[in-house]
Each structure stands twice: as C-alpha cells, then as structure tokens.
Design an enzyme around this catalytic site. Structure first.
Site, PDB file in Angstrom:
ATOM      1  N   ASN A   9      47.667   7.573   0.510  1.00 39.99           N
ATOM      2  CA  ASN A   9      48.380   8.360  -0.504  1.00 39.99           C
ATOM      3  C   ASN A   9      47.386   9.406  -0.999  1.00 39.99           C
ATOM      4  O   ASN A   9      46.521   9.111  -1.809  1.00 39.99           O
ATOM      5  CB  ASN A   9      48.832   7.438  -1.646  1.00 39.99           C
ATOM      6  CG  ASN A   9      49.433   8.215  -2.806  1.00 39.99           C
ATOM      7  OD1 ASN A   9      49.707   9.413  -2.688  1.00 39.99           O
ATOM      8  ND2 ASN A   9      49.625   7.538  -3.933  1.00 39.99           N
ATOM      9  N   LYS A  11      47.843  11.896  -2.808  1.00 35.57           N
ATOM     10  CA  LYS A  11      48.147  12.437  -4.139  1.00 35.57           C
ATOM     11  C   LYS A  11      48.034  13.971  -4.100  1.00 35.57           C
ATOM     12  O   LYS A  11      48.270  14.565  -3.049  1.00 35.57           O
ATOM     13  CB  LYS A  11      47.258  11.798  -5.208  1.00 35.57           C
ATOM     14  CG  LYS A  11      47.296  10.270  -5.114  1.00 35.57           C
ATOM     15  CD  LYS A  11      46.711   9.568  -6.293  1.00 35.57           C
ATOM     16  CE  LYS A  11      46.792   8.064  -6.057  1.00 35.57           C
ATOM     17  NZ  LYS A  11      46.367   7.283  -7.218  1.00 35.57           N
ATOM     18  N   HIS A  95      55.967   5.556  -7.625  1.00 31.89           N
ATOM     19  CA  HIS A  95      54.540   5.360  -7.882  1.00 31.89           C
ATOM     20  C   HIS A  95      54.311   5.330  -9.399  1.00 31.89           C
ATOM     21  O   HIS A  95      54.999   6.029 -10.148  1.00 31.89           O
ATOM     22  CB  HIS A  95      53.734   6.489  -7.238  1.00 31.89           C
ATOM     23  CG  HIS A  95      52.260   6.232  -7.283  1.00 31.89           C
ATOM     24  ND1 HIS A  95      51.509   6.455  -8.414  1.00 31.89           N
ATOM     25  CD2 HIS A  95      51.417   5.715  -6.355  1.00 31.89           C
ATOM     26  CE1 HIS A  95      50.253   6.089  -8.164  1.00 31.89           C
ATOM     27  NE2 HIS A  95      50.179   5.636  -6.931  1.00 31.89           N
ATOM     28  N   GLU A  97      52.197   6.678 -11.207  1.00 30.79           N
ATOM     29  CA  GLU A  97      51.932   7.984 -11.808  1.00 30.79           C
ATOM     30  C   GLU A  97      53.243   8.724 -12.067  1.00 30.79           C
ATOM     31  O   GLU A  97      53.385   9.432 -13.061  1.00 30.79           O
ATOM     32  CB  GLU A  97      50.988   8.789 -10.903  1.00 30.79           C
ATOM     33  CG  GLU A  97      49.569   8.251 -10.987  1.00 30.79           C
ATOM     34  CD  GLU A  97      48.736   8.418  -9.731  1.00 30.79           C
ATOM     35  OE1 GLU A  97      49.091   9.225  -8.857  1.00 30.79           O
ATOM     36  OE2 GLU A  97      47.711   7.706  -9.632  1.00 30.79           O
ATOM     37  N   GLU A 167      51.052  -2.442  -6.817  1.00 25.79           N
ATOM     38  CA  GLU A 167      49.910  -1.668  -7.297  1.00 25.79           C
ATOM     39  C   GLU A 167      49.730  -1.918  -8.795  1.00 25.79           C
ATOM     40  O   GLU A 167      50.396  -1.266  -9.619  1.00 25.79           O
ATOM     41  CB  GLU A 167      50.139  -0.172  -7.064  1.00 25.79           C
ATOM     42  CG  GLU A 167      50.294   0.217  -5.608  1.00 25.79           C
ATOM     43  CD  GLU A 167      49.923   1.664  -5.374  1.00 25.79           C
ATOM     44  OE1 GLU A 167      49.069   1.915  -4.517  1.00 25.79           O
ATOM     45  OE2 GLU A 167      50.470   2.552  -6.054  1.00 25.79           O
ATOM     46  N   GLY A 173      42.831   3.899  -9.053  1.00 23.87           N
ATOM     47  CA  GLY A 173      41.865   4.962  -9.324  1.00 23.87           C
ATOM     48  C   GLY A 173      40.775   4.557 -10.297  1.00 23.87           C
ATOM     49  O   GLY A 173      40.031   5.401 -10.795  1.00 23.87           O
ATOM     50  N   SER A 212      42.513   0.789  -5.824  1.00 22.82           N
ATOM     51  CA  SER A 212      41.076   0.742  -5.518  1.00 22.82           C
ATOM     52  C   SER A 212      40.752  -0.091  -4.287  1.00 22.82           C
ATOM     53  O   SER A 212      39.686  -0.708  -4.211  1.00 22.82           O
ATOM     54  CB  SER A 212      40.273   0.273  -6.737  1.00 22.82           C
ATOM     55  OG  SER A 212      40.448   1.185  -7.807  1.00 22.82           O
TER      56      SER A 212
HETATM   57  P1  PGA Z   1      43.556   4.274  -5.423  1.00 19.74           P
HETATM   58  O1  PGA Z   1      45.093   4.696  -5.506  1.00 19.74           O
HETATM   59  O2  PGA Z   1      43.335   3.653  -4.064  1.00 19.74           O
HETATM   60  O3  PGA Z   1      42.792   5.561  -5.602  1.00 19.74           O
HETATM   61  O4  PGA Z   1      43.314   3.308  -6.524  1.00 19.74           O
HETATM   62  C1  PGA Z   1      46.108   3.894  -4.940  1.00 19.74           C
HETATM   63  C2  PGA Z   1      47.453   4.496  -5.243  1.00 19.74           C
HETATM   64  O5  PGA Z   1      47.646   5.019  -6.350  1.00 19.74           O
HETATM   65  O6  PGA Z   1      48.365   4.476  -4.396  1.00 19.74           O
END
Ligand code: PGA
Length: 250
Positions: A9, A11, A95, A97, A167, A173, A212
């Site tokens: 992903n 982003k 997601h 976000e 998640e 993140g 992460s």
């Molecule tokens: P990350 O993001 O691996 O940077 O924690 C995962 C995601 O948001 O899909």
C-alpha cells in the site's frame, strides 16, 4: 489452501521516477518469490503506468480507494470500471486513514465493497481497532462490527473471494507491530466470525495482517495459522524489504 498475498500500500507516496526504480527492483527479485501472490496498490494517477511496467510480470496491480458510484456527476471520484480498465485487480476499501481522515463509515465501506465486486475486482476490506479501543477491551466488538456491516449488506458468500486486512490502527506507520500472538488472536476471531455463517467461506477468505510489518518481523507474523499475508505500507516502498516479506510469505 489459501494462497498467501503480499500487498504493498504505497499510500500517497512516489513520483514517476521513484516508482520506476521501485518496480525495476521488484521485477528483478520477483523470480525468488515462490508461492505468494504479490500486489502493489498504487496512487490512482500512476496505475496506468504501473500496469504497463508490470506487463509480463507476475506482480498484480491494485488501487487504494474508489467510488461507491458507477458513473456520473461525482467530481473527483474514480469508478470501479475505470480502475478495471487500467488493469486493476484489487482495491483496498475502508483503510483506517480513509475512515478516520475522510469520514468513511461502515455503511459507505460496505457500498464500496459491493462496487469493487460489481466491477469484477477483489476488495481488500480493512478492519482494526484504535489504541483506545484495544485498551478498553473492545477490539473484537469493533472488528466484528466492521465485518458484519459488509456481511449484512452483501451476504456471507461475498466474502469468500474477498480479502480482509486486519490492521490495528495503533500499529500503522508507528513502528509498533502487533505481536504474532496478538495478531493471530484477532485473525482467529475474524475467521471464527465468518465460520459462524459459513465454514466454507471462513476456510477460503484470506486474512492479511497490516501495521508496521517489515523485513525483520514478517516471517514470525506470517508463520501464524490464520495470517495469510500482509498489507504493507512503509516497507513496500523499498524493493528489497518488500521482496523479503514476499519471500517470507511464500
Ligand atoms: P505501515 O502501513 O506498514 O506503514 O504500518 C500499513 C497500512 O497502512 O496499510
């Protein structure tokens, strides 16, 4: 058998130049990835270019969001048929976000889930609790609510060929990964929730872990029975790290 899926992903990151370098790196190393399916979910504007660059490679392309509408006066939106037209096979839906920053609620996410399927693609439904929710002991309640919204709208069979990504919001993140046991507990809960309605669907649905996941911790997480792959943010922007995770999944 559920085929492992390792999905990047990206982003809102990248440029034509950096994406070309990233894809060159992935294409160079993909031959060592045995059984896992490898997917990159690019920003929509780059999907056409990414599809062309991946032509002839086993890596598949996906999007990070799409409209619940099919066409018409929806300024700024992108439909499922448009994504499909450019070679997308998967779309990330709900997601955290998008839920937190853009106010997408369970009902809208369920509509998007249906729209992805109607356009002939596979939805990756993201679910997960915030730190506050985990600390107050409602992780399972939250995850069940997010999944039930889709089951109630679309029926359990719609989940069979879909993907769920667990998640935990506190792990995204932040560099703070769920422990393999913490993740496995929630993955087993998710599969159990599906099994209450259909054992067959529960056995088929791939449940990815995201938050992460990186080259160093992926193998331990992916070794767990109910973890069928990963949704990778930061570490998917580095070809070598992403490939290390994909190899661990295979
Ligand atoms: P990350 O993001 O691996 O940077 O924690 C995962 C995601 O948001 O899909």
């Amino acid at each position: 058998m559920r085929r492992p899926l390792v999905a990047g992903n990206w982003k809102m990151n990248g440029s034509k130049e950096s994406i070309k370098a990233l894809l060159d790196g992935i294409k160079q190393g993909i031959g060592d990835v045995n059984s896992a399916e490898v997917l990159v979910c690019a920003p929509s504007i780059y999907i056409d270019g990414v599809s062309s660059q991946l032509d002839g490679s086993p890596v598949v392309v996906g999007a990070q969001n799409m409209s619940e509408q099919t066409s018409g006066a929806f300024t700024g939106e992108i439909s499922g048929s448009m994504l499909n037209d450019f070679g997308c096979q998967y779309v990330i839906i709900g997601h955290s976000e998008r839920r937190a920053i853009y106010g997408e609620d369970d009902a809208l996410v369920a509509k998007k889930f249906a729209a992805v399927r109607a356009a002939g693609m596979v939805p990756i439904l993201c679910v997960g609790e915030t730190l506050e929710e985990r600390e107050s002991g409602v992780t399972e309640t939250v995850v069940a609510r997010q999944i039930d919204a889709v089951i109630e709208a679309e029926g359990i069979d719609a989940l069979a060929d879909a993907v769920i990504a667990y998640e935990p919001v506190w792990a995204i993140g932040t560099g703070k990964t769920a422990s393999p046991e913490q993740a496995q507990d929630v993955h087993a809960f998710i599969r159990g929730r599906l099994a209450e309605q259909s054992a067959d669907v529960a056995a088929k649905t791939r449940v990815l872990y995201g938050g992460s996941m990186n080259a160093a911790n992926a193998a331990e997480l992916l070794a767990k029975d109910d973890i069928d792959g990963g949704l990778i943010g930061g570490a998917s922007l580095k070809a070598e790290d992403f490939l290390t995770i994909a190899r661990a999944a295979g």
